[in-house]
Design a protein around this motif. Structure first.
Motif, PDB file in Angstrom:
ATOM      1  N   ILE A  39       0.036  -0.054  -0.771  1.00  0.00           N
ATOM      2  CA  ILE A  39      -0.825  -1.090  -0.196  1.00  0.00           C
ATOM      3  C   ILE A  39      -2.283  -0.881  -0.588  1.00  0.00           C
ATOM      4  N   ASN A  40      -2.852  -1.939  -1.182  1.00  0.00           N
ATOM      5  CA  ASN A  40      -4.295  -2.032  -1.338  1.00  0.00           C
ATOM      6  C   ASN A  40      -4.739  -3.071  -0.314  1.00  0.00           C
ATOM      7  N   ALA A  41      -5.186  -2.605   0.817  1.00  0.00           N
ATOM      8  CA  ALA A  41      -5.535  -3.507   1.923  1.00  0.00           C
ATOM      9  C   ALA A  41      -6.961  -4.048   1.785  1.00  0.00           C
ATOM     10  N   VAL A 101      -3.693   2.499  -1.807  1.00  0.00           N
ATOM     11  CA  VAL A 101      -4.197   2.381  -3.179  1.00  0.00           C
ATOM     12  C   VAL A 101      -5.562   1.706  -3.188  1.00  0.00           C
ATOM     13  N   HIS A 102      -6.469   2.197  -4.033  1.00  0.00           N
ATOM     14  CA  HIS A 102      -7.712   1.467  -4.320  1.00  0.00           C
ATOM     15  C   HIS A 102      -8.021   1.569  -5.797  1.00  0.00           C
ATOM     16  N   LEU A 103      -8.503   0.481  -6.342  1.00  0.00           N
ATOM     17  CA  LEU A 103      -8.951   0.488  -7.738  1.00  0.00           C
ATOM     18  C   LEU A 103     -10.141   1.418  -7.909  1.00  0.00           C
ATOM     19  N   THR A 104     -11.075   1.333  -6.978  1.00  0.00           N
ATOM     20  CA  THR A 104     -12.327   2.090  -7.087  1.00  0.00           C
ATOM     21  C   THR A 104     -12.247   3.378  -6.269  1.00  0.00           C
TER      22      THR A 104
END
Ligand code: DQA
Length: 151
Positions: free
Chosen positions: A75-77, A101-104
């Motif tokens: 999950i990228n919330a 999950v995070h892109l940054t």
């Protein structure tokens, strides 16, 4: 192949990838991220159910749905990461392997992004690798699903 897919859930503003603050989030669109996730998961023998919403309620309902229909959750919330007790509670209730999950690299950014309310409700957090964060999360989920390690 696991009989159930992994859910890859995306929250607010992630539909704007490729247009939104490209110097921060990169040039890939969410559709391109999805294509990469599907290829990577297929190589690991996993199917992917990839979704995006701008609504906190949808994310919560999808996490509830995952409890029966998914083998794990990435999950990228988005910004709800930093605000949502309800998402924390839903992830606890899902009782599934889960990865945030995070892109940054949120820890290199504004102080309000340093706190995640959902981190205590997942197995682990991957951030800072752009679209590769999603692939790393799917690899982690693959191991967690195999060993059935819930949160
Ligand atoms: C994000 C980081 C969040 O702080 C932000 O609100 C997002 C994207 C990321 O993927 O880096 O929308 O989750």
């Amino acid at each position: 192949m696991s009989s159930k897919p992994v859910f890859v859930l995306n929250g607010p503003n992630l539909n704007m990838l490729g247009q939104r603050e490209r110097e921060v989030y990169g040039a890939l669109t969410l559709a391109e991220v999805e294509t990469r996730c599907r290829a990577h998961a297929a190589a690991l023998g996993l199917a992917v159910d990839f979704r995006q919403t701008n609504s906190e309620g949808d994310l919560i309902s999808w996490i509830h749905e995952a409890r029966d229909k998914a083998s794990g959750i990435a999950i990228n919330a988005g910004a709800y990461t930093h605000t949502s007790v309800a998402l924390h509670d839903a992830l606890k209730a899902a009782e599934l392997p889960a990865v945030e999950v995070h892109l940054t690299n949120v820890h290199k950014r504004e102080a309000f992004r340093h706190k995640s309310l959902i981190a205590p409700a997942v197995n682990g957090v991957i951030c800072g690798f752009g679209a590769d964060s999603y692939l790393l999360a799917i690899s982690a989920l693959s191991s967690l699903v195999t060993s059935n390690k819930k949160v």
